[in-house]
Design an enzyme around this catalytic site. Sequence first.
Site, PDB file in Angstrom:
ATOM      1  N   GLU A 276      39.244  32.656  52.482  1.00  0.00           N
ATOM      2  CA  GLU A 276      40.009  32.047  51.683  1.00  0.00           C
ATOM      3  C   GLU A 276      41.156  31.640  52.627  1.00  0.00           C
ATOM      4  OE1 GLU A 276      42.941  32.565  47.630  1.00  0.00           O
ATOM      5  OE2 GLU A 276      41.998  34.279  48.479  1.00  0.00           O
TER       6      GLU A 276
ATOM      7  N   GLU B 202      49.868  30.690  41.345  1.00  0.00           N
ATOM      8  CA  GLU B 202      49.749  32.184  41.068  1.00  0.00           C
ATOM      9  C   GLU B 202      50.921  32.748  40.489  1.00  0.00           C
ATOM     10  OE1 GLU B 202      46.207  33.710  44.111  1.00  0.00           O
ATOM     11  OE2 GLU B 202      48.524  33.820  44.797  1.00  0.00           O
TER      12      GLU B 202
END
Length: 406
Positions: free
Chosen positions: A152, A235
């Site tokens: 990622e 997030e």
Amino acid sequence: MRFRLRGAALAILAALASIAAVVALPLPAAQAEPVICEQYGSTTVQGRYVVQNNRWGTSATQCIDVTSSGFRVTQADGSVPTNGAPKSYPSIFLGCHYTNCSPGTNLPMRISDIQSVTSSIDYSYVNNATYNASYDIWLDPTPKRDGVNQTEIMIWFNRVGPVQPIGSPTASTTINGRSFQIWTGSNGSNNVISFLADSTINSWNFDVMPFINEAMRRGMADNSWYLTSIQAGFEPWEGGAGLAVNSFSAQVNEGGSSGGSTTIGGPSIGGSTTNGGSTTNGGTTTNGGTTTTGGTTGGTGGSCAVTYTENVWPGGFTANVTVRNNGSSPLNDWRLAFTLPSGQSVTSAWSATISPSSGSVTATPMSYNSTIAAGGSQSFGFQGTYSGSFSEPSSFSLNGTACTVS
């Protein structure tokens, strides 16, 4: 998924109600915009991208109001500890995410077949929440359309509150004219390389490939891997109402090559990294630049070669190792043995397992890079600590055969 009526349509309905006794008029068709509150609810926009609520880390309510070009978080209840994972990732994406693929996408695509990845993003932020604005790039050795990818890449456009990327800071770099701190680590499921912007980025038009190239340069992927999705969102750890992706676009352009060059806009690793703000890693980290060992010969057989590149700062370092098979047959289940100098210890690794953590160690591959083709190579990397003066290993052997170091 629920829907809200546009304000204009509601006004018309109210006006018609007040004159209903006088005349009956046909009602105009009300346009509807989706408001998604379901945990993993999603919809498509522009017939090209997927917008997802993706409330994966909490049972508290979260709702996003989808627009024609993005979304806005309208409700974000609850909070989770800031020293752990966030509570959600409301986002918009191109590609495939847990079997949900955007309409007509050409992803997954092999990295060597990609010429460029052009993208643009425009964010709106709030100050009464704890969150990051994160642009995610997912890579995997296979054309994966479901589950967790191997690597990622995160670009932190902004952060508010005491949150930090996974792992630890290892370097600094400039990409496409912007400065970033590079963090590397693992969340237990996949390797993560994060680019923390030195200053808040509200909007940006840029090429994604330099970030992918930097991950490959560090041994966290290679040209045979696949780009599976590109995502942009937030997030949040606490709150988040009012956060918005105003617009997002991404285009993966074919026509790459397997050369593996890593050109980035501006100076590469070097200088100093200051981890400020409210992170737990304060102070100044001095990166000693990149040093490539050269001319050291670990044997005369010439059937294998190792390139060992390290980035060093006081008390810590990262190393990227490329192993080349110069033989005429592929090597399966390869093992690279070497001795770490006294005082050095491995704290984490990617694309390989290194055991033990100090002294005479052996790197064993993952399932996806366990074969080195004839004339080909595989790469891995690790992070470590050291005491005293730093030095690099003097020799390497691949499956018991000494390698040259170049």
